[in-house]
Design a protein around this motif. Structure first.
Motif, short mmCIF file in Angstrom:
data_model
loop_
_atom_site.label_atom_id
_atom_site.label_comp_id
_atom_site.label_asym_id
_atom_site.label_seq_id
_atom_site.Cartn_x
_atom_site.Cartn_y
_atom_site.Cartn_z
N GLU A 338 0.92 -54.71 9.50
CA GLU A 338 2.20 -55.36 9.77
C GLU A 338 2.86 -54.66 10.93
O GLU A 338 2.84 -53.43 11.02
CB GLU A 338 3.09 -55.28 8.52
CG GLU A 338 4.50 -55.80 8.70
CD GLU A 338 5.45 -54.78 9.33
OE1 GLU A 338 6.40 -55.21 10.01
OE2 GLU A 338 5.23 -53.56 9.15
N LYS A 341 7.36 -58.00 12.59
CA LYS A 341 7.45 -59.28 11.90
C LYS A 341 6.16 -60.10 11.98
O LYS A 341 6.20 -61.34 11.91
CB LYS A 341 8.62 -60.11 12.43
CG LYS A 341 9.98 -59.50 12.10
CD LYS A 341 11.08 -60.44 12.48
CE LYS A 341 12.41 -59.94 11.94
NZ LYS A 341 13.52 -60.77 12.38
N THR A 342 5.06 -59.44 12.19
CA THR A 342 3.78 -60.13 12.20
C THR A 342 2.85 -59.43 11.21
O THR A 342 2.78 -58.21 11.19
CB THR A 342 3.17 -60.11 13.61
OG1 THR A 342 4.11 -60.69 14.51
CG2 THR A 342 1.88 -60.91 13.65
N ILE A 343 2.18 -60.23 10.41
CA ILE A 343 1.34 -59.69 9.36
C ILE A 343 -0.08 -60.22 9.51
O ILE A 343 -0.28 -61.40 9.73
CB ILE A 343 1.90 -60.08 7.97
CG1 ILE A 343 3.26 -59.42 7.77
CG2 ILE A 343 0.94 -59.68 6.86
CD1 ILE A 343 4.09 -60.06 6.70
N LEU A 344 -1.00 -59.30 9.41
CA LEU A 344 -2.42 -59.69 9.41
C LEU A 344 -3.04 -59.23 8.09
O LEU A 344 -2.91 -58.08 7.70
CB LEU A 344 -3.17 -59.02 10.56
CG LEU A 344 -4.70 -59.12 10.50
CD1 LEU A 344 -5.17 -60.55 10.74
CD2 LEU A 344 -5.35 -58.18 11.52
N VAL A 345 -3.69 -60.17 7.42
CA VAL A 345 -4.56 -59.82 6.30
C VAL A 345 -5.92 -60.40 6.64
O VAL A 345 -6.04 -61.61 6.85
CB VAL A 345 -4.05 -60.40 4.96
CG1 VAL A 345 -4.97 -59.99 3.82
CG2 VAL A 345 -2.62 -59.97 4.68
#
Lengths: 364, 364
Positions: A338, A341-345
């Protein structure tokens, strides 16, 4: 002593999205969660052996303020701003021509800004032994990392005969990133080391090598030369630097010089490798960061994040910007990152596609 | 017409963490991503049939401003503030005693604030038919949802004989949330409906029922009565309301009244059910929200989030606060929820543990 440290800090670190992004790439980030950025850790590692006035950083104009903030002791004149990315040969050419003007006898240790070293004492011993080895000669020395696994993400240096009375070897050839089978063979044969992108050579050798192998590039730096350390420098560089070939120092010089009998600056030259074993990673991937980070009992690596709760999750690497809370349940082998304000899963074994993943969202 | 809408909006919605949390529970959130909160959707659904001056909201003092913002047409005097949560019987008692003082002939339609209805026209038809059925009588009518599956998350209403000339049935008994086998049996027998928690009865019936079954509670409301609509109301309520038994209207009245011959307010009473079929969910779980939300080709439900990219992900429900970007790769059957800098990723089939999950992080 007239030794200088050159740090190449112009990369954009797209493989660590969303933590690393063009406006804040990984060398300027506390990637390891230790309270210092990779750039700061790099300077610390070379440390006391280099006077701040002998530390040079080549980066992009966008990052000038970051470098000044993170390395307040480095004089502003020593921060060189590339107007565009032209790979490492123009980067090294620019800084070499500039250092030469003030310090014609300088020996340069050139290093990326974003690597990781475990044993910094051994690292410093190697760097100083390397400087002693090249000083006053036309030798080019690279540091070769003893491979601990058949990694296909690194280039390899094939060494030949040892240099009597030293720990250095002649370099026979540079080998690009191999496939797994080839990497396995390299590891078995024993005379291959990872190319860490650290080069030690006198400034006169850099100049002579670029003049020999990339004469057009050399001519561009000759044209810039008068402007260095003047008010005109940036404007001149902005005009001429973009005309440089986009080429790495490995292609431009190392591969052409290795295994041959070539004279540079009136002396016999050659590329040498110092097989080194101080625990190293280029931190080029989430996987390599995962490998360098302490794990919990479930093999999860949590970086820079106090407010992350992992429940029934294993083999994950989690990295947040710190002001976020996270509960992760039932994840096995994922990257969770994260920033801003950007999330990577995503699955850890899909990380080579992170650039593709990032483009699915930033285009929207 | 003297018909009134009572909306119970005091819940804390802990099962929807982190989207829903005590400071902003789900009835005040645009859970469905349609541009209106569940509270607003509830009022819209009853809609034009109720004058704003006849709409009453019972909630907690913490939520007064939210209710005023979201329902600007409802007079502030009609927003009742419980000083603490005492379940539905005291909630309904308080509002009934207060309405009675001004509108002794009122018929009340009482509804939770956070449910979901598909066919609002049929819903309104049922409500109006229900009001006609109870008006001027001591009947208590509940809306029974035709079960579409053996859901173990709902209470069931067992109906007996029909009421001649109407679509209503006598209620034989209320059944608590059954196990799966029992739920299956209920569905097969055909005379069981889900209890949606919607009750229609005259205010005089509410008063008489509470007076009969919960006399101590009735006495407390009698003591508050003089203060209603005065400057003393809140202070009086704050003092006396907490002394009410914590009990649901189902336990306090419905179960005691169903299947018996009891007179209330001088008339024969009884509990009736209107079997209804307008597409309903209590939105009590992520699973029920998932069921009510449009899916993409991979059965992912993405709510309130334009900047979510799902790659090789299936059967997920994703809900963000909207100002966040998300790339999710390789997730199958997960809940991914973000709100207020808190992120939850958990297996959909573990959602009954969300409260436990939330506590692992909020305690830190």
């Amino acid at each position: 002593m007239n030794k200088h440290l050159v740090i190449m800090a112009g990369g954009v670190g797209s493989r660590f999205w969303p933590m690393s992004r063009p406006e804040n790439p990984k060398q300027f980030i506390d990637v390891l969660g230790v309270g210092k950025t990779l750039l700061q850790l790099t300077v610390d590692r070379f440390g006391k052996d280099f006077d701040p006035s002998h530390i040079w950083v080549v980066t992009s104009a966008d990052y000038l303020n970051k470098v000044k903030e993170q390395l307040p002791d480095v004089p502003t004149d020593n921060i060189l701003l590339e107007p565009c990315m032209r790979n490492t040969a123009p980067c090294i050419g620019y800084v070499a021509w500039k250092i030469k003007k003030k310090y014609p006898d300088a020996t340069l240790a050139i290093s990326p800004a974003d690597h990781f070293v475990v044993d910094t004492n051994e690292f410093r011993r190697c760097i100083n032994a390397g400087i002693d080895f090249v000083k006053g000669t036309s030798r080019v020395l690279t540091l070769g990392m003893k491979p601990t696994r058949p990694d296909t993400g690194y280039g390899y240096i094939q060494s030949g005969n040892p240099v009597n009375g030293t720990e250095m070897m002649h370099v026979q050839a540079f080998r690009e990133k191999p496939d797994y089978k080839t990497a396995l063979q390299y590891c078995r044969e024993g005379n291959y080391n990872w190319n860490a992108g650290i080069f030690i050579w006198d400034v006169a050798t850099v100049e002579a090598a670029i003049r020999m192998f990339e004469p057009e590039m050399a001519s561009l730096f000759d044209q810039m030369y008068d402007s260095f350390y003047s008010a005109d420098e940036q404007a001149t560089v902005n005009k001429l630097f973009p005309q440089c070939n986009k080429i790495s120092i490995d292609y431009a010089v190392m591969e052409r010089l290795a295994g041959k009998n070539i004279e540079l600056a009136g002396q016999p030259s050659g590329v040498f490798v110092m097989p080194s074993d101080f625990g190293w990673s280029d931190l080029g991937t989430w996987g390599s960061l995962y490998a360098q980070t302490p794990k919990d009992d479930n093999n999860n690596a949590v970086i820079g994040a106090e407010n992350v709760s992992l429940i029934e999750s294993t083999d994950c690497i989690v990295r947040t910007s710190g002001d976020i809370k996270m509960v992760l349940q039932g994840l096995d082998g994922y990257i969770v990152a994260e920033d801003n304000k950007t999330i990577l899963v995503c699955k850890k074994n899909q990380e080579q596609r992170i650039k593709e993943f990032s483009e699915t969202i930033t285009k929207q």
